[in-house]
Design a protein around this motif. Structure first.
Motif, PDB file in Angstrom:
ATOM      1  N   GLY A   1     -11.500  -3.083 -13.264  1.00 57.17           N
ATOM      2  CA  GLY A   1     -12.542  -4.088 -13.077  1.00 57.17           C
ATOM      3  C   GLY A   1     -13.588  -3.650 -12.075  1.00 57.17           C
ATOM      4  N   ALA A   2     -14.705  -4.354 -12.034  1.00 55.35           N
ATOM      5  CA  ALA A   2     -15.801  -4.021 -11.123  1.00 55.35           C
ATOM      6  C   ALA A   2     -15.304  -4.034  -9.676  1.00 55.35           C
ATOM      7  CB  ALA A   2     -16.934  -5.023 -11.297  1.00 55.35           C
ATOM      8  N   GLY A   3     -15.643  -2.978  -8.918  1.00 59.14           N
ATOM      9  CA  GLY A   3     -15.287  -2.921  -7.509  1.00 59.14           C
ATOM     10  C   GLY A   3     -13.823  -2.733  -7.230  1.00 59.14           C
ATOM     11  N   SER A   4     -13.067  -2.242  -8.206  1.00 56.37           N
ATOM     12  CA  SER A   4     -11.612  -2.158  -8.059  1.00 56.37           C
ATOM     13  C   SER A   4     -11.111  -0.808  -7.560  1.00 56.37           C
ATOM     14  CB  SER A   4     -10.931  -2.483  -9.393  1.00 56.37           C
ATOM     15  OG  SER A   4     -11.276  -1.514 -10.379  1.00 56.37           O
ATOM     16  N   GLY A   5     -12.011   0.069  -7.129  1.00 55.01           N
ATOM     17  CA  GLY A   5     -11.582   1.372  -6.627  1.00 55.01           C
ATOM     18  C   GLY A   5     -11.275   2.368  -7.723  1.00 55.01           C
ATOM     19  N   LYS A   6     -12.073   2.344  -8.774  1.00 47.16           N
ATOM     20  CA  LYS A   6     -11.840   3.218  -9.925  1.00 47.16           C
ATOM     21  C   LYS A   6     -11.899   4.698  -9.552  1.00 47.16           C
ATOM     22  CE  LYS A   6     -15.396   3.638 -12.570  1.00 47.16           C
ATOM     23  NZ  LYS A   6     -15.796   5.051 -12.264  1.00 47.16           N
ATOM     24  N   THR A   7     -12.929   5.105  -8.827  1.00 49.60           N
ATOM     25  CA  THR A   7     -13.086   6.512  -8.487  1.00 49.60           C
ATOM     26  C   THR A   7     -11.976   6.972  -7.557  1.00 49.60           C
ATOM     27  OG1 THR A   7     -15.493   6.294  -8.734  1.00 49.60           O
ATOM     28  CG2 THR A   7     -14.689   8.213  -7.548  1.00 49.60           C
ATOM     29  N   ARG A   8     -11.613   6.130  -6.605  1.00 48.65           N
ATOM     30  CA  ARG A   8     -10.511   6.441  -5.692  1.00 48.65           C
ATOM     31  C   ARG A   8      -9.225   6.696  -6.484  1.00 48.65           C
ATOM     32  NH1 ARG A   8      -8.094   4.270  -0.477  1.00 48.65           N
ATOM     33  NH2 ARG A   8     -10.246   4.142   0.207  1.00 48.65           N
ATOM     34  N   THR A   9      -8.980   5.817  -7.461  1.00 53.94           N
ATOM     35  CA  THR A   9      -7.762   5.936  -8.259  1.00 53.94           C
ATOM     36  C   THR A   9      -7.772   7.206  -9.100  1.00 53.94           C
ATOM     37  OG1 THR A   9      -7.609   3.524  -8.361  1.00 53.94           O
ATOM     38  CG2 THR A   9      -6.321   4.764  -9.969  1.00 53.94           C
TER      39      THR A   9
ATOM     40  N   GLN B   1       0.834  -1.188   0.000  1.00 52.04           N
ATOM     41  CA  GLN B   1       0.000   0.000   0.000  1.00 52.04           C
ATOM     42  C   GLN B   1       0.879   1.253   0.000  1.00 52.04           C
ATOM     43  OE1 GLN B   1      -3.638  -0.048   0.045  1.00 52.04           O
ATOM     44  NE2 GLN B   1      -3.062  -2.114  -0.596  1.00 52.04           N
ATOM     45  N   THR B   2       0.502   2.197  -0.827  1.00 52.72           N
ATOM     46  CA  THR B   2       1.222   3.465  -0.923  1.00 52.72           C
ATOM     47  C   THR B   2       0.243   4.595  -0.632  1.00 52.72           C
ATOM     48  OG1 THR B   2       2.669   2.544  -2.634  1.00 52.72           O
ATOM     49  CG2 THR B   2       2.621   4.955  -2.402  1.00 52.72           C
ATOM     50  N   ILE B   3       0.658   5.550   0.178  1.00 53.81           N
ATOM     51  CA  ILE B   3      -0.208   6.666   0.542  1.00 53.81           C
ATOM     52  C   ILE B   3       0.060   7.838  -0.408  1.00 53.81           C
ATOM     53  CG2 ILE B   3      -0.932   8.247   2.355  1.00 53.81           C
ATOM     54  CD1 ILE B   3      -1.531   5.327   2.934  1.00 53.81           C
TER      55      ILE B   3
ATOM     56  N   SER C   1      -4.880   5.595   0.613  1.00 49.56           N
ATOM     57  CA  SER C   1      -4.117   4.351   0.524  1.00 49.56           C
ATOM     58  C   SER C   1      -4.417   3.668  -0.811  1.00 49.56           C
ATOM     59  CB  SER C   1      -4.485   3.424   1.686  1.00 49.56           C
ATOM     60  OG  SER C   1      -3.748   2.227   1.615  1.00 49.56           O
ATOM     61  N   LEU C   2      -3.365   3.348  -1.559  1.00 47.82           N
ATOM     62  CA  LEU C   2      -3.510   2.748  -2.886  1.00 47.82           C
ATOM     63  C   LEU C   2      -2.729   1.446  -2.957  1.00 47.82           C
ATOM     64  CD1 LEU C   2      -2.799   5.972  -4.990  1.00 47.82           C
ATOM     65  CD2 LEU C   2      -5.048   5.037  -4.461  1.00 47.82           C
ATOM     66  N   ASP C   3      -3.306   0.438  -3.639  1.00 46.59           N
ATOM     67  CA  ASP C   3      -2.538  -0.777  -3.865  1.00 46.59           C
ATOM     68  C   ASP C   3      -1.551  -0.527  -5.014  1.00 46.59           C
ATOM     69  OD1 ASP C   3      -3.760  -1.328  -6.388  1.00 46.59           O
ATOM     70  OD2 ASP C   3      -5.389  -2.444  -5.435  1.00 46.59           O
ATOM     71  N   ALA C   4      -0.746  -1.539  -5.315  1.00 45.20           N
ATOM     72  CA  ALA C   4       0.347  -1.344  -6.282  1.00 45.20           C
ATOM     73  C   ALA C   4      -0.163  -0.936  -7.663  1.00 45.20           C
ATOM     74  CB  ALA C   4       1.177  -2.620  -6.379  1.00 45.20           C
ATOM     75  N   ASP C   5      -1.253  -1.565  -8.137  1.00 48.63           N
ATOM     76  CA  ASP C   5      -1.774  -1.230  -9.465  1.00 48.63           C
ATOM     77  C   ASP C   5      -2.396   0.162  -9.484  1.00 48.63           C
ATOM     78  OD1 ASP C   5      -1.008  -3.707 -10.489  1.00 48.63           O
ATOM     79  OD2 ASP C   5      -2.872  -4.659  -9.839  1.00 48.63           O
ATOM     80  N   GLN C   6      -3.141   0.482  -8.413  1.00 48.62           N
ATOM     81  CA  GLN C   6      -3.731   1.820  -8.335  1.00 48.62           C
ATOM     82  C   GLN C   6      -2.639   2.890  -8.313  1.00 48.62           C
ATOM     83  OE1 GLN C   6      -5.944   1.283  -4.724  1.00 48.62           O
ATOM     84  NE2 GLN C   6      -7.849   0.702  -5.770  1.00 48.62           N
ATOM     85  N   TYR C   7      -1.586   2.607  -7.574  1.00 45.19           N
ATOM     86  CA  TYR C   7      -0.486   3.573  -7.487  1.00 45.19           C
ATOM     87  C   TYR C   7       0.202   3.743  -8.846  1.00 45.19           C
ATOM     88  CZ  TYR C   7       3.883   5.796  -6.160  1.00 45.19           C
ATOM     89  OH  TYR C   7       4.955   6.657  -6.089  1.00 45.19           O
TER      90      TYR C   7
END
Length: 707
Positions: free
Chosen positions: A115-123, A87-89, A94-100
Motif C-alpha cells: 500500500g501507499a507509504g508502506s515501506g515498499k522500497t525498504r522491503t 520489529q525484526t532486524i 528494522s522491519l515490521d511483521a508483514d515486511q519481514y
C-alpha cells in the motif's frame, strides 16, 4: 472586516454576489479598495481556512477578526489506534511483521501488495540483501527490474549501503532488455542505431508528408502514443479497431514507420521491449543461457507492467518460478501506456501457489488522511481487499473547500500558501495536484502574478495547439503581418502551408498586409476564395472587441467553429478542442481589450520559462506518483475533471474500467500528503455548473448547502 470602499462607494462582502469575489481580489491587488474608517489601502483575503475579509496592508486601524471559512473537515470514521507490530532486524534494517514476511519468503512466486507509504522500497532492498547475506544466493543470480532510472538508482544506492558481497543486476525494463539484445547481436543493436523520440517524430512527419498529412493539422504526439500502446500490448495489426479517419491514418503511419525503420536498420525504445520478448520466445538456446544466469527475479511497481513486459518476465522466470512482484493494484493509473492491473490476478494463475503478503502499515500520512484514502478506494469494484493503517495521528483532518470557479480556486490556494510561507513553510514542501495540465492554468497564473517560486514540467497552457490557433486570430487582428499567426490561421481555414509563400508574394507585389493577401489568393478552390473574402474584413472588427466577445465571433463567423468540429479532437479522447476554448473564455472574461489579454498571455508564457527546482510543486497526479509532500492541494474534484469526462462517457457505455482508474488516481493524489490535505470542489467550471465528484460520496449530503 467585512466592509470597504471602491471608487468612494461602500460595499459589504455579504451583499456581493460570490462570482464577484475574484474581481474584488484583482482590484485589491491594484490598491483600489480602501478602509471606510481610516481611508488606508486594504486587500481582499480569499483563502481556505478563513472566511473572506478585507485587511489592512499596513497597520490596522481597528481590531480585525477572522471567521472560519465555509469548509468541511472529514474526520476519520474510526479512532486512531497505532498497531504495535513486532520489529525484526534484517541487515541492520528494522522491519515490521508483514515486511519481514515478504523478506524471508525466498523460494517460489511471491506477490507483495504494498500500500501507499508502506515501506515498499525498504522491503524490496532488505529482501535482496537477505537473499545474499542470509540465504547465500549469488548476487549474479538475481535480477531486479523497475520502471524508471531514478528508481533503479535508488535501489542500487540502498543495496550498496549494505556492504554486500555483490550487487544484483538492477535496471529498468528498457535498459535490461536492451542489454540482452546487445549481447545477442551487438552490431544490430549498437547504440548508434537507436532513434530518440524527437527523431521518431521527425521520421513520422516525413512519412506523413509523403502520404499527404499536414503536420500542422495532425497531432503526431497522440499518434506516436497510440502506436506505442499497440506495440506494448502486443496488439496485432489485424486486431486494431479502425473507427474513424484518424485511426486509419495512424495505422497507415504505423505500417510505413515500421517499414522505414527496417530499411534504415534502426530501432526505437518500444523495439527494445518487443524484440527482447520475441528473441526469448523464439530462441530456446538464448533463453537457456539466461535461465542459467538468473534464478531469482524481483519486479518493482508491478501494477504498472504492460503485456510485453509481463510476458518477457514470465519467460525469464519460467524455469524456477522464483519471482517476486511488488506493487499495489490501488495505484494502477497508467492504462494509456498499456499497463493493466489485471496482471496481478494473472500472476497468480500463471504462477501456481503464489504466496501473497499485504503491506498495510502506512508510515507516510497521518491517520485522518489514511482514513479518507481508505474510504475512497474501498468503493472500487476491481481491487484486492485491504485496509491501510496509519502509524501517526494528527489534529488536522482533510479539508474540502468550495470556491466559486477555477479562478477563485486559484486565488484561495495562493492566499493559503502565502500564509503558510509567512509561517516558515518551504515552497518545495507544497504540492498542487491537478488531473490534467490544462486544469493547472488558473493556479499557475495566480502564482506567477504573485511571483511565487513554482516548479512545473508542463508546457504553458497558451502553447496548446487549439489555444494557439485561437489566439492567432487575436494576434492577426493586432498585427496583420504576423507570419507565425498567419500560418496558424491558414491551418484553421484548411489552407495548405504552401500558400504562405504565395501570401508573402502577394503582400509584396500588391503592397498589402498578409491578412489582406488572404482575400487575393487565386490558386485555391472558388468556395475557399469566397470564404476568405468574407472572413478577411472581420479581422478589423475583432481588434476592437472585448476578448470574450471576440472568441464567440471567431467561432461563429470566422470558421474556427468548423475547424473544431472537424479537427479539434483528433486522436485525443480526453482533451477536446472545445474544452480548450472554454478554458480560454474563463480567463478572457477578466480583460477589456485584446491587447491587454495578449500581454497577459505573453507574461504567463515568459514566467513559465523561469520555473525553479525548489518551488511550489505544480504537477499532474500522474507525475506525483511515488512522491510525498507535507502539504497537498488537489484541485477540481468535480465530475468531468476528476473523474474525467472520457471515463464518465465510457461508464455510460457500460465500461467501468476508466472510472475505476479515476478512483485510483484520486487515491494516489490523497496518499501523496503527509500532514495537510486540501481538496477543492468548485461550483462552476468552464462557465458551467459543476457537480462534486462522484468519487467523493461522503460529500453528497454535507456539500450541497455549500456548493
Amino acid at each position: 472586516m467585512n466592509k470597504a470602499r471602491y471608487n468612494g462607494k461602500l460595499f459589504d462582502i455579504h451583499t456581493l454576489p460570490r462570482e464577484k469575489y475574484e474581481l474584488v481580489y484583482e482590484q485589491s491587488l491594484r490598491n483600489k479598495w480602501t478602509c471606510p474608517m481610516c481611508g488606508g489601502i486594504v486587500r481582499f483575503h480569499l483563502a481556505i481556512e478563513h472566511a473572506p475579509h478585507f485587511y489592512h496592508v499596513s497597520n490596522a486601524c481597528i481590531k480585525e477578526e477572522r471567521k472560519q471559512a465555509h469548509t468541511i473537515s472529514i474526520r476519520p470514521t474510526e479512532p486512531f489506534q497505532k498497531k504495535e507490530k513486532k520489529q525484526t532486524i534484517v541487515c541492520d534494517v528494522s522491519l515490521d511483521a508483514d515486511q519481514y514476511e515478504a523478506v524471508r519468503h525466498i523460494d517460489g512466486p511471491l506477490l507483495v501488495l504494498a500500500g501507499a507509504g508502506s515501506g515498499k522500497t525498504r522491503t524490496l532492498t532488505a529482501r535482496a540483501a537477505a537473499m545474499i547475506t542470509t540465504h547465500h544466493i549469488k548476487a549474479t543470480n538475481i535480477m531486479i527490474v523497475t520502471f524508471t532510472t531514478k528508481a533503479a538508482k535508488e535501489l542500487a544506492e540502498r543495496l550498496q549501503s549494505y556492504n554486500l558481497a555483490g550487487i544484483p543486476t538492477i535496471g529498468t525494463f528498457h535498459s535490461l532488455f536492451y542489454r540482452m539484445l546487445q549481447h545477442a547481436d551487438p552490431f544490430r543493436w549498437r547504440h548508434e542505431r537507436l532513434i530518440r523520440d524527437w527523431q521518431k517524430e521527425k521520421m513520422m512527419k516525413e512519412i506523413g508528408r509523403d502520404i499527404g498529412i499536414d503536420e500542422r493539422d495532425f497531432p503526431y504526439d497522440e499518434a506516436m502514443q497510440r502506436i506505442s500502446y499497440w506495440k506494448n500490448t502486443l496488439t496485432p495489426l489485424h486486431d486494431i479497431a479502425i473507427e474513424n479517419e484518424w485511426d486509419e491514418r495512424v495505422v497507415q503511419l504505423y505500417v510505413q514507420y515500421e517499414e522505414r525503420k527496417r530499411q534504415l536498420d534502426v530501432f526505437d525504445f518500444d523495439d527494445m521491449l518487443y524484440a527482447c520478448y520475441d528473441m526469448l520466445r523464439t530462441d530456446e538456446k538464448r533463453l537457456r543461457q539466461y535461465h542459467e544466469r538468473f534464478h531469482y527475479f524481483l519486479i518493482d511497481e508491478f501494477q504498472d507492467i504492460n503485456h510485453v513486459q509481463y510476458e518477457t518476465m514470465k519467460l525469464l522466470a519460467s524455469h524456477t518460478h522464483h519471482i517476486c512482484a511488488v506493487g499495489d493494484d490501488d495505484q494502477a493509473i497508467y492504462a494509456f501506456r498499456g499497463s493493466d492491473p489485471s496482471f496481478i490476478d494473472q500472476f497468480q494463475k500463471d504462477f501456481p501457489n503464489t504466496k501473497i503478503v499485504k503491506l498495510t502499515e502506512n508510515y507516510r500520512s497521518s491517520h485522518p488522511i489514511v482514513s479518507l484514502a481508505n474510504r475512497i478506494i474501498s468503493k472500487s469494484r476491481t481491487r484486492i481487499p485491504k485496509q491501510m493503517n496509519a502509524q501517526t495521528d494528527s489534529m488536522h483532518c482533510p479539508t474540502f473547500f468550495f470556491p466559486y470557479d477555477e479562478e477563485e480556486e486559484a486565488t484561495m490556494i495562493a492566499c493559503d500558501i502565502e500564509e503558510r510561507m509567512k509561517q516558515g513553510v518551504k515552497p518545495s514542501d507544497i504540492a498542487i495536484l491537478c488531473r490534467t495540465n490544462a486544469s493547472a492554468r488558473a493556479v499557475f497564473e495566480r502564482l506567477s502574478q504573485l511571483r511565487f517560486p513554482v516548479t512545473t514540467d508542463g508546457d504553458s497552457f497558451y502553447n496548446r495547439r487549439i489555444v494557439r490557433y485561437l489566439l492567432s486570430f487575436f494576434q492577426l487582428s493586432m498585427n496583420p503581418n504576423d507570419e507565425q499567426a498567419l500560418a496558424d490561421v491558414a491551418t484553421v481555414l484548411f489552407l495548405k502551408q504552401t500558400v504562405i509563400n504565395d501570401l508573402k508574394a502577394i503582400s509584396i507585389l500588391q503592397d498589402c498586409s498578409l491578412v489582406e493577401a488572404l482575400a487575393k489568393l487565386d490558386r485555391i478552390a472558388p468556395f475557399q476564395q469566397q470564404k476568405l473574402r468574407t472572413i478577411v474584413p472581420l479581422f478589423a472588427k475583432v481588434k476592437d472587441m472585448k476578448p470574450i466577445d471576440a472568441i464567440d465571433f471567431i467561432e461563429k463567423e470566422m470558421g474556427f467553429g468548423d475547424f473544431l468540429k472537424k479537427r479539434g479532437n483528433e486522436g485525443n479522447a480526453m482533451e477536446k478542442g472545445s474544452d480548450d476554448v472554454r478554458d480560454v473564455k474563463v480567463v478572457a472574461r477578466k480583460f477589456k481589450t485584446i491587447q491587454a489579454f495578449l500581454s497577459h498571455v505573453e507574461r504567463v508564457k515568459a514566467y513559465a520559462n523561469t520555473t525553479c527546482d525548489d518551488g511550489i510543486q505544480l504537477m499532474t497526479i500522474h507525475r506525483s506518483k511515488g512522491l510525498e509532500f507535507p502539504i497537498v492541494y488537489i484541485i477540481g474534484a468535480v465530475d468531468g475533471l476528476l473523474p474525467h469526462d472520457y471515463a464518465l462517457e465510457a461508464y455510460r457505455n457500460g465500461d467501468i474500467d476508466p472510472l475505476e482508474e479515476e478512483r485510483r488516481l484520486l487515491y494516489v493524489a490523497i496518499t501523496r500528503a503527509k500532514e495537510r490535505l486540501f481538496i477543492s470542489v468548485p461550483s462552476m467550471r468552464r462557465l458551467k455548473k459543476a457537480n462534486a465528484s462522484r468519487l467523493l460520496p461522503l460529500l453528497e449530503t454535507k456539500a450541497k448547502s455549500l456548493i
